[in-house]
Design a protein around this motif. Sequence first.
Motif, PDB file in Angstrom:
ATOM      1  N   GLY A 170       0.845  -1.191   0.000  1.00  0.00           N
ATOM      2  CA  GLY A 170       0.000   0.000   0.000  1.00  0.00           C
ATOM      3  C   GLY A 170       0.876   1.235   0.000  1.00  0.00           C
ATOM      4  O   GLY A 170       2.110   1.135   0.013  1.00  0.00           O
ATOM      5  N   SER A 171       0.240   2.403   0.029  1.00  0.00           N
ATOM      6  CA  SER A 171       0.998   3.658  -0.064  1.00  0.00           C
ATOM      7  C   SER A 171       1.966   3.819   1.097  1.00  0.00           C
ATOM      8  O   SER A 171       3.010   4.458   0.954  1.00  0.00           O
ATOM      9  N   THR A 172       1.627   3.237   2.256  1.00  0.00           N
ATOM     10  CA  THR A 172       2.508   3.405   3.416  1.00  0.00           C
ATOM     11  C   THR A 172       3.691   2.436   3.399  1.00  0.00           C
ATOM     12  O   THR A 172       4.532   2.486   4.287  1.00  0.00           O
ATOM     13  N   GLU A 173       3.736   1.559   2.413  1.00  0.00           N
ATOM     14  CA  GLU A 173       4.846   0.590   2.322  1.00  0.00           C
ATOM     15  C   GLU A 173       5.780   0.905   1.148  1.00  0.00           C
ATOM     16  O   GLU A 173       6.852   0.319   1.044  1.00  0.00           O
ATOM     17  N   GLU A 174       5.348   1.806   0.270  1.00  0.00           N
ATOM     18  CA  GLU A 174       6.131   1.986  -0.963  1.00  0.00           C
ATOM     19  C   GLU A 174       7.498   2.620  -0.724  1.00  0.00           C
ATOM     20  O   GLU A 174       8.425   2.424  -1.502  1.00  0.00           O
ATOM     21  N   THR A 175       7.619   3.352   0.391  1.00  0.00           N
ATOM     22  CA  THR A 175       8.946   3.910   0.693  1.00  0.00           C
ATOM     23  C   THR A 175       9.924   2.803   1.100  1.00  0.00           C
ATOM     24  O   THR A 175      11.116   2.908   0.879  1.00  0.00           O
ATOM     25  N   PHE A 176       9.383   1.749   1.710  1.00  0.00           N
ATOM     26  CA  PHE A 176      10.216   0.577   2.035  1.00  0.00           C
ATOM     27  C   PHE A 176      10.546  -0.200   0.765  1.00  0.00           C
ATOM     28  O   PHE A 176      11.678  -0.652   0.552  1.00  0.00           O
ATOM     29  N   LEU A 177       9.548  -0.344  -0.099  1.00  0.00           N
ATOM     30  CA  LEU A 177       9.708  -1.231  -1.254  1.00  0.00           C
ATOM     31  C   LEU A 177      10.404  -0.569  -2.445  1.00  0.00           C
ATOM     32  O   LEU A 177      10.778  -1.253  -3.401  1.00  0.00           O
ATOM     33  N   GLN A 178      10.597   0.750  -2.404  1.00  0.00           N
ATOM     34  CA  GLN A 178      11.195   1.462  -3.547  1.00  0.00           C
ATOM     35  C   GLN A 178      12.569   0.875  -3.891  1.00  0.00           C
ATOM     36  O   GLN A 178      13.288   0.417  -3.004  1.00  0.00           O
TER      37      GLN A 178
END
Length: 536
Positions: free
Chosen positions: A28-36
């Motif tokens: 989700g949007s709150t995980e994309e900074t981790f997954l980038q």
Amino acid sequence: MTENSTVRTVTYELLRSLGLTTVFGNPGSTEETFLQEFPADFRYVLALQEASVIAMADAFAQVTGRPALVNLHSSAGVGNALGNLVAAYHGNTPLIVTSGQQHRELVIGEPYLGNREATTFPKPWVKWSYEPARAQDVPEAFMRAYAMAVQPPAGPVYLSIPLDDWNQPLDGPARVRTVSARTAPEGERLQEFADRISASRRPALVFGPEVDRAGGWDAAVALAEKLCAPVYGAPLGDRVSFPEDHPLFRGPLGMSVKTISDRLAGHDLAVVIGAEVFRYYPYIPGDLLPPGTELVQITANPDVAASARVGDSLLGDPRIAIQELLGLVTEGSARTAPEPMARPRLLPPVPSSPLTPPEVYAVLSRVRPPDSVIVNESTSTMAQQIEWLPTVRTGSFFATASGGIGWGIPAAVGVALGDRDRGVIRPVLGLIGDGSSQYSVQALWTAAQHQLPIVYVIMRNEEYSILKSFAVLEETPGVPGLDLPGLGIADLARGFGCRAADVATTGELEQELKTALGAEGPTVIVVRTQPQPAML
Ligand SMILES: Cc1ncc(C[n+]2csc(CCOP(=O)(O)OP(=O)(O)O)c2C)c(N)n1
Ligand SMILES: [Mg+2]
């Protein structure tokens, strides 16, 4: 400071060092900074709903014997995951479950998709729950999460990570530590237990799921043979820890206070290793133990030891304990060998239509390869499964540890992915009830995407059959919501990209099974069956 070194790069380096390069998730949007900029040496296993994410990771961790990493979406994703987190907790599966939190600057105002009381939400089904006080603590929080997850009793832990933490500058590397995954039993107490076992005229051994998880299968066989003692399967085991075709195997112990007590009658000592005392299910009152029976328990889990209602407990790793006991107990060759478990294997004289579960299992027992693994979530046919499809090898039976259904379909995916990772090739058989097949059905998509060698056999009796048996036991006539007409499971399976077939006869079943076992990817075989009154 190294240029561009951030919380994210330092954490990924740590995860790499810990061998946590597979992420089971739903983003989700709150995980994309981790997954980038997801590193090429990492793998993301996408499941389409979070109940599936957790059960896949759970079985993957069990099969690989290593912790697994999970990434969910904020409170919404954790919420969907909770049911299967209960299973991971009871199954002592080391899972590091993470989810994103909203931006630290927004949290005070209760933003959309924020995670209120994030660390409370997954409790009590995690061993440790944490949201780092500072972005710079994220890597160390992962290290502590890892330590908590693997130390006995192993289990799931949870980290909530604000989305703005990942891009904060941070110098690495993170400090990597190692911790124990086993603790040895206390010697004096083990000697006392050994003396009680040696002195017992008719000991009964009960091996539970912790034994197989600890790698204690061979040791368990050696102990039973040295003692010449009958072995019972612990109630509702999520793993099988002793060969169910061994002459000393007497079958499952039972599931209620009364059935277990009846079963133990005549044994002066019950030796329960790696199991709860006991995992009770239907309420059938009775004595916790029959008169004249004492009980000793060995478990790695202090909660399991403390919640036992009878007997004396000893803490320690079941495999180490059994191996040490082997040297401490006296041989039981004077004891009369027990009668092996009865396996009448009765089939109807003429084929039934719809088929009975024993007819289905008879076909499976002929066709399934000896090294196949079973994931079982066919609630009303557990007794028939043991009768027809005994588990005879370590690490080859899996079921939910919590009793929550919706674990089996995704768990089969986790087993197959885990096997592939460790270079083991064996077919995975998912024996699943039609009702149970619907809770995490989207895991079929992940199975198809990864072309996993899974054969699901869905028994379509068009009802929640076991609940009808419970309605009889509990004397509660007229319960609504127990019938399941009109479920097109094969069509659903095709929609997720699996091969699928509806079968009605043993001939068709055999044919489809053989084809499925030779196929590249997963197959869903839907067998129309008659309801099976469950043995409660
Ligand atoms: C998450 C969850 N919801 C509901 C239940 C209650 N429950 C236990 S068994 C069962 C029915 C299972 O039906 P099915 O898979 O068709 O197996 P059958 O009993 O027909 O063999 C239900 C709904 C549960 N255990 N877990
Ligand atoms: Mg059913």
